[in-house]
Design an enzyme around this catalytic site. Sequence first.
Site, PDB file in Angstrom:
ATOM      1  N   GLU A  22      21.407  -6.567  -1.135  1.00 51.89           N
ATOM      2  CA  GLU A  22      20.001  -5.738  -0.359  1.00 51.89           C
ATOM      3  C   GLU A  22      20.737  -4.983   0.345  1.00 51.89           C
ATOM      4  O   GLU A  22      20.339  -3.266   0.731  1.00 51.89           O
ATOM      5  CB  GLU A  22      18.582  -6.025   0.447  1.00 51.89           C
ATOM      6  CG  GLU A  22      17.558  -6.620  -0.269  1.00 51.89           C
ATOM      7  CD  GLU A  22      16.492  -7.177   0.258  1.00 51.89           C
ATOM      8  OE1 GLU A  22      15.290  -6.756  -0.478  1.00 51.89           O
ATOM      9  OE2 GLU A  22      16.479  -7.953   0.934  1.00 51.89           O
ATOM     10  N   TYR A  54       0.756  17.781   6.922  1.00 51.70           N
ATOM     11  CA  TYR A  54       1.250  16.616   5.578  1.00 51.70           C
ATOM     12  C   TYR A  54       2.650  16.721   6.142  1.00 51.70           C
ATOM     13  O   TYR A  54       3.126  15.489   5.692  1.00 51.70           O
ATOM     14  CB  TYR A  54       0.486  17.262   4.912  1.00 51.70           C
ATOM     15  CG  TYR A  54      -0.592  17.687   4.530  1.00 51.70           C
ATOM     16  CD1 TYR A  54      -1.478  17.641   5.522  1.00 51.70           C
ATOM     17  CD2 TYR A  54      -1.651  18.986   3.824  1.00 51.70           C
ATOM     18  CE1 TYR A  54      -2.841  17.725   5.336  1.00 51.70           C
ATOM     19  CE2 TYR A  54      -2.930  19.420   3.729  1.00 51.70           C
ATOM     20  CZ  TYR A  54      -3.277  19.174   3.979  1.00 51.70           C
ATOM     21  OH  TYR A  54      -4.569  19.664   4.345  1.00 51.70           O
ATOM     22  N   GLU A  74       7.420  -4.228   7.935  1.00 54.63           N
ATOM     23  CA  GLU A  74       7.419  -4.477   9.389  1.00 54.63           C
ATOM     24  C   GLU A  74       7.672  -3.251  10.644  1.00 54.63           C
ATOM     25  O   GLU A  74       6.947  -3.009  10.977  1.00 54.63           O
ATOM     26  CB  GLU A  74       6.656  -5.091   9.488  1.00 54.63           C
ATOM     27  CG  GLU A  74       5.929  -6.567   8.727  1.00 54.63           C
ATOM     28  CD  GLU A  74       7.084  -7.160   7.908  1.00 54.63           C
ATOM     29  OE1 GLU A  74       6.102  -7.821   6.813  1.00 54.63           O
ATOM     30  OE2 GLU A  74       7.570  -7.123   7.002  1.00 54.63           O
ATOM     31  N   LYS A 100       6.725  -2.116  -0.900  1.00 55.47           N
ATOM     32  CA  LYS A 100       7.467  -2.444  -1.105  1.00 55.47           C
ATOM     33  C   LYS A 100       8.056  -3.257  -2.976  1.00 55.47           C
ATOM     34  O   LYS A 100       8.036  -4.334  -3.168  1.00 55.47           O
ATOM     35  CB  LYS A 100       8.332  -3.336  -0.159  1.00 55.47           C
ATOM     36  CG  LYS A 100      10.322  -3.364  -1.008  1.00 55.47           C
ATOM     37  CD  LYS A 100      10.920  -4.003   0.162  1.00 55.47           C
ATOM     38  CE  LYS A 100      11.984  -4.563  -0.038  1.00 55.47           C
ATOM     39  NZ  LYS A 100      13.058  -5.431   0.078  1.00 55.47           N
TER      40      LYS A 100
END
Length: 126
Positions: A22, A54, A74, A100
Amino acid sequence: MSDEVRVHGLKIEAPVGVFEFEKGTLQTLRFDLVCGCDLRKPGASDHIADAINYDGLSEVARSVCRSRHHDLIESIAAEVAAGILSASSAVNWVEVTVHKPGAVPDAADVSVRIKRSRGSASAATR
């Protein structure tokens, strides 16, 4: 107050993950942002200056994702929540969900959801 501004399904390409494969790659994350605020003034005035921006909320999430490689979604969620509370004094609390997709084989999605409010100790943590 039960008023909320929501941004749902915001897609951001981010460098994230703990595994070696990753590292150095971008993965698609999806964000749901919910902000608790008082919408009486913009509701009555119909002026954009009185409303929550927004795109500004979305830009906080984009900036956090682009700032560095994160190992965990997190930590991304926590930084986004802190950033939104810092960026807009009109937001009393924020709930951030980071999805994810594909993180777990055979699961459609993995996500974390955090809620932070103005003045909470964890809201200031970055």
